[in-house]
Design an enzyme around this catalytic site. Structure first.
Site, PDB file in Angstrom:
ATOM      1  CG  ASN A  88      -1.692   1.221   1.454  1.00  0.00           C
ATOM      2  OD1 ASN A  88      -1.802   2.045   0.550  1.00  0.00           O
ATOM      3  ND2 ASN A  88      -2.242   1.375   2.647  1.00  0.00           N
ATOM      4  CE  LYS A  91      -0.002   3.247   4.801  1.00  0.00           C
ATOM      5  NZ  LYS A  91       0.134   3.353   6.237  1.00  0.00           N
ATOM      6  CG  HIS A 137      -5.584   1.666   5.272  1.00  0.00           C
ATOM      7  ND1 HIS A 137      -5.121   2.722   6.020  1.00  0.00           N
ATOM      8  CD2 HIS A 137      -4.581   0.777   5.201  1.00  0.00           C
ATOM      9  CE1 HIS A 137      -3.862   2.476   6.372  1.00  0.00           C
ATOM     10  NE2 HIS A 137      -3.517   1.295   5.880  1.00  0.00           N
ATOM     11  CD  GLU A 143      -2.736   5.435   6.843  1.00  0.00           C
ATOM     12  OE1 GLU A 143      -2.721   5.464   5.604  1.00  0.00           O
ATOM     13  OE2 GLU A 143      -1.839   4.876   7.521  1.00  0.00           O
ATOM     14  CD  GLU A 158      -3.041  -2.613   7.579  1.00  0.00           C
ATOM     15  OE1 GLU A 158      -1.901  -2.691   7.114  1.00  0.00           O
ATOM     16  OE2 GLU A 158      -3.855  -1.746   7.259  1.00  0.00           O
ATOM     17  N   GLY A 181       2.945   2.457  10.701  1.00  0.00           N
ATOM     18  CA  GLY A 181       3.845   3.582  10.499  1.00  0.00           C
ATOM     19  C   GLY A 181       4.554   4.033  11.753  1.00  0.00           C
ATOM     20  CB  SER A 227       5.888  -1.423  11.731  1.00  0.00           C
ATOM     21  OG  SER A 227       5.397  -0.115  12.002  1.00  0.00           O
TER      22      SER A 227
HETATM   23  P1  PGA Z   1       3.188   0.462   7.554  1.00  0.00           P
HETATM   24  O1  PGA Z   1       1.684   0.590   6.997  1.00  0.00           O
HETATM   25  O2  PGA Z   1       3.762  -0.809   6.972  1.00  0.00           O
HETATM   26  O3  PGA Z   1       3.899   1.702   7.058  1.00  0.00           O
HETATM   27  O4  PGA Z   1       3.095   0.399   9.030  1.00  0.00           O
HETATM   28  C1  PGA Z   1       0.852  -0.525   6.882  1.00  0.00           C
HETATM   29  C2  PGA Z   1      -0.494  -0.123   6.344  1.00  0.00           C
HETATM   30  O5  PGA Z   1      -1.012   0.926   6.759  1.00  0.00           O
HETATM   31  O6  PGA Z   1      -1.090  -0.800   5.476  1.00  0.00           O
END
Ligand code: PGA
Length: 253
Positions: free
Chosen positions: A9, A11, A97, A99, A169, A175, A215
């Site tokens: 992803n 983003k 997701h 976010e 997640e 992140g 992460s």
């Molecule tokens: P990240 O994001 O690997 O940067 O923690 C994962 C995600 O939000 O799908």
């Protein structure tokens, strides 16, 4: 045996040059495995879907969308329909997701509409679920995940449910460089699989792929994906570097 699944992803990152270049590097570096021993998808921003699709067109790498709208056409300024995503070659669509849920305020009801619209439009939804840190600290992880899974899959029939992948997640691990331990991931994945068995029966529960996200890096991917109920990963930050993403793909094989 569930085939492992690694999705990147991106983003709100990359541009019209770096996006296709990254996709091509992923395709070139994963020819041995992508599509055959591991499902691989790249999930760029909407505007780069066509060139990214082109960059991976003769490879085993699939393309997904970061979001989707639940109407097919009309006066929905700024939204992108399932038909449009199909038209530019998408196979997968992220739904809910963290976010989208926590920055853009998407409810379980909206996420459910997106899951249903994805399936109706011939796309494969990746339903994202996961608890906030305060919810984990309050011992509410299972309660939150159960609500997100059940409401996210409301009205998804047993016949349609095989289209779905679920990504767990934990929001506190996205992140943040604070990855869930393999045990923490396994515990929630096993819980989700049990829920799916209750909702759709044991056969489908054994078939459905459950991805971990938060992460994931080349250094922790093998241990996370080595857990019995962790069938792959949804990768954010580390999917922006071809070598790191390829390292995670290799760890899944
Ligand atoms: P990240 O994001 O690997 O940067 O923690 C994962 C995600 O939000 O799908």
């Amino acid at each position: 045996m569930r085939k492992p699944f690694v999705a990147g992803n991106w983003k709100m990152n990359t541009d019209s040059h770096s996006g296709p270049a990254l996709a091509k590097a992923v395709a070139d570096g994963s020819t041995e495995w992508a599509g055959s021993s591991v499902t691989v998808a790249v999930i760029p921003p909407f505007v780069y879907l066509p060139p990214v699709g082109q960059a991976v067109s003769s490879s085993g790498v699939a393309v997904g969308a970061q979001d989707i709208y639940f109407e097919e056409k009309g006066a929905f300024t700024g939204e992108i329909s399932p038909g449009m995503l199909k038209d530019v070659g998408c196979t997968y669509a992220l739904c809910g997701h963290s976010e989208r849920r926590h920055v853009l305020g998407e409810s379980d009801e909206i996420v459910n509409k997106k899951v249903l619209a994805s399936i109706a439009g011939g796309l494969l939804p990746i339903l994202c679920v996961g608890e906030l840190l305060e919810e984990r600290d309050a011992g509410q992880t299972e309660q939150v995940v159960e609500r997100q899974v059940k409401e996210g899959l409301a009205n998804v029939t047993a016949e349609k449910a095989p289209a779905v992948t679920i990504a767990y997640e934990p929001v506190w691990a996205i992140g943040t460089a604070r990855t869930a331990t393999p045990e923490q991931a396994q515990e929630v994945h096993a819980f989700i699989r049990k829920l799916i068995a209750q909702m759709y029966g044991e056969d489908l529960a054994q078939e459905m792929r459950l991805l971990y996200g938060g992460s994931v890096k080349p250094g922790n991917a093998a241990e996370l994906m080595g857990q019995e109920d962790v069938d792959g990963s949804l990768v954010g930050g580390a999917s922006l570097k071809a070598d790191d993403f390829l390292g995670i793909i290799k760890a899944a094989v």
